[in-house]
Design an enzyme around this catalytic site. Structure first.
Site, PDB file in Angstrom:
ATOM      1  N   GLY A 252      22.010  25.962   2.765  1.00  0.00           N
ATOM      2  CA  GLY A 252      23.202  26.351   1.852  1.00  0.00           C
ATOM      3  C   GLY A 252      24.275  26.223   3.062  1.00  0.00           C
ATOM      4  O   GLY A 252      24.001  26.406   4.248  1.00  0.00           O
TER       5      GLY A 252
ATOM      6  N   GLN B  85      32.332  28.418   6.231  1.00  0.00           N
ATOM      7  CA  GLN B  85      31.495  27.874   7.455  1.00  0.00           C
ATOM      8  C   GLN B  85      32.106  26.795   8.307  1.00  0.00           C
ATOM      9  O   GLN B  85      31.614  26.126   9.177  1.00  0.00           O
ATOM     10  CB  GLN B  85      30.207  27.708   6.913  1.00  0.00           C
ATOM     11  CG  GLN B  85      29.333  29.123   6.801  1.00  0.00           C
ATOM     12  CD  GLN B  85      28.079  28.881   6.584  1.00  0.00           C
ATOM     13  OE1 GLN B  85      27.598  28.647   5.378  1.00  0.00           O
ATOM     14  NE2 GLN B  85      27.147  28.952   7.496  1.00  0.00           N
TER      15      GLN B  85
ATOM     16  N   CYS C 253      21.254  31.311  10.083  1.00  0.00           N
ATOM     17  CA  CYS C 253      22.483  30.705   9.577  1.00  0.00           C
ATOM     18  C   CYS C 253      23.013  29.727  10.662  1.00  0.00           C
ATOM     19  O   CYS C 253      22.876  30.220  11.600  1.00  0.00           O
ATOM     20  CB  CYS C 253      23.277  31.934   9.139  1.00  0.00           C
ATOM     21  SG  CYS C 253      25.125  31.720   8.805  1.00  0.00           S
ATOM     22  N   LEU C 254      23.531  28.696  10.047  1.00  0.00           N
ATOM     23  CA  LEU C 254      24.206  27.712  10.698  1.00  0.00           C
ATOM     24  C   LEU C 254      25.480  28.323  11.583  1.00  0.00           C
ATOM     25  O   LEU C 254      25.811  27.896  12.715  1.00  0.00           O
ATOM     26  CB  LEU C 254      24.486  26.607   9.974  1.00  0.00           C
ATOM     27  CG  LEU C 254      23.624  25.697   9.108  1.00  0.00           C
ATOM     28  CD1 LEU C 254      24.357  24.514   8.211  1.00  0.00           C
ATOM     29  CD2 LEU C 254      22.745  24.908  10.048  1.00  0.00           C
TER      30      LEU C 254
ATOM     31  N   HIS D 198      22.941  35.006   0.169  1.00  0.00           N
ATOM     32  CA  HIS D 198      23.206  34.546   1.572  1.00  0.00           C
ATOM     33  C   HIS D 198      24.668  33.929   1.458  1.00  0.00           C
ATOM     34  O   HIS D 198      25.687  34.262   2.245  1.00  0.00           O
ATOM     35  CB  HIS D 198      22.294  33.755   2.094  1.00  0.00           C
ATOM     36  CG  HIS D 198      22.601  33.553   3.729  1.00  0.00           C
ATOM     37  ND1 HIS D 198      22.141  33.686   4.745  1.00  0.00           N
ATOM     38  CD2 HIS D 198      23.685  32.683   4.126  1.00  0.00           C
ATOM     39  CE1 HIS D 198      22.582  33.294   5.938  1.00  0.00           C
ATOM     40  NE2 HIS D 198      23.592  32.699   5.573  1.00  0.00           N
ATOM     41  N   GLU D 199      24.869  32.833   0.443  1.00  0.00           N
ATOM     42  CA  GLU D 199      25.979  32.051   0.748  1.00  0.00           C
ATOM     43  C   GLU D 199      27.144  32.851  -0.082  1.00  0.00           C
ATOM     44  O   GLU D 199      28.138  32.379   0.480  1.00  0.00           O
ATOM     45  CB  GLU D 199      25.855  30.624  -0.071  1.00  0.00           C
ATOM     46  CG  GLU D 199      24.609  29.779   0.503  1.00  0.00           C
ATOM     47  CD  GLU D 199      24.778  29.560   2.079  1.00  0.00           C
ATOM     48  OE1 GLU D 199      26.096  29.400   2.692  1.00  0.00           O
ATOM     49  OE2 GLU D 199      23.761  29.572   2.779  1.00  0.00           O
TER      50      GLU D 199
ATOM     51  N   HIS E 174      28.757  34.787   2.061  1.00  0.00           N
ATOM     52  CA  HIS E 174      29.825  34.382   3.140  1.00  0.00           C
ATOM     53  C   HIS E 174      31.139  34.348   2.720  1.00  0.00           C
ATOM     54  O   HIS E 174      32.128  34.652   3.398  1.00  0.00           O
ATOM     55  CB  HIS E 174      29.377  33.007   3.479  1.00  0.00           C
ATOM     56  CG  HIS E 174      28.636  32.900   4.410  1.00  0.00           C
ATOM     57  ND1 HIS E 174      28.790  33.051   5.667  1.00  0.00           N
ATOM     58  CD2 HIS E 174      27.172  32.063   4.482  1.00  0.00           C
ATOM     59  CE1 HIS E 174      27.728  32.618   6.623  1.00  0.00           C
ATOM     60  NE2 HIS E 174      26.934  31.854   5.870  1.00  0.00           N
TER      61      HIS E 174
HETATM   62 CO    CO Z   1      24.843  31.446   6.319  1.00  0.00          CO
END
Ligand code: CO
Length: 152
Positions: A46, A51, A88-89, A130-131, A134
């Protein structure tokens, strides 16, 4: 097609509350297209717009069997509990054990501005949570029971 550079900690955009999308227009489509390209280029599950440095409430998710785009998503129901590891990226090299709801129902708009109701369990429920976190400036490390360096 364009792949964005993924913003990493401690960039402040990751800690900001993202703004709702008021008008779904060409600009939003372009951001979603590029988020999709970035998601696949990075092999992510995701990606949320903060991000890639855009503080708007946009999310793309693909847990392996279904690509989806969410505009102004909100969790409207949560059920159960599941403890699992995630990464997480934007937090490279770290994994954490995070307790999440096992099942969630999410409300969001699609590209046509229509309201969708989506249900997810397990990994998809985790990705939704999670997303959407963000978009409120929350990272998984804030909620992790424990974190460690990613195994090599
Ligand atoms: Co993330």
């Amino acid at each position: 097609m364009a792949v964005y550079k993924v913003v990493t900690m401690p960039d402040e955009v990751l800690r900001a509350e993202a703004r709702p999308v008021n008008k779904i227009n060409e600009g939003v489509f372009r951001v979603l297209d590029n988020m999709k390209d970035t998601l696949y280029a990075e092999n992510g599950v995701g990606l949320a717009a903060p991000q890639i440095g855009i503080s708007k409430r946009l999310v793309v998710i693909d847990t392996g069997d279904n690509y989806m785009e969410l505009i102004n998503p909100q969790v409207i129901e949560k059920e159960g509990e599941e403890i699992a590891s995630e990464g997480c990226l934007s937090v490279p090299g770290i994994v954490g054990i995070v307790k999440r709801a096992e099942k969630v129902v999410v409300k969001a708009l699609n590209r046509q501005g229509e309201e969708m109701t989506l249900e997810g369990t397990g990994l998809l429920a985790r990705a939704f949570q999670h997303e959407i976190d963000h978009l409120d400036g929350i990272l998984f490390i804030d909620k992790a029971i424990e974190t460690s360096k990613e195994p090599i």
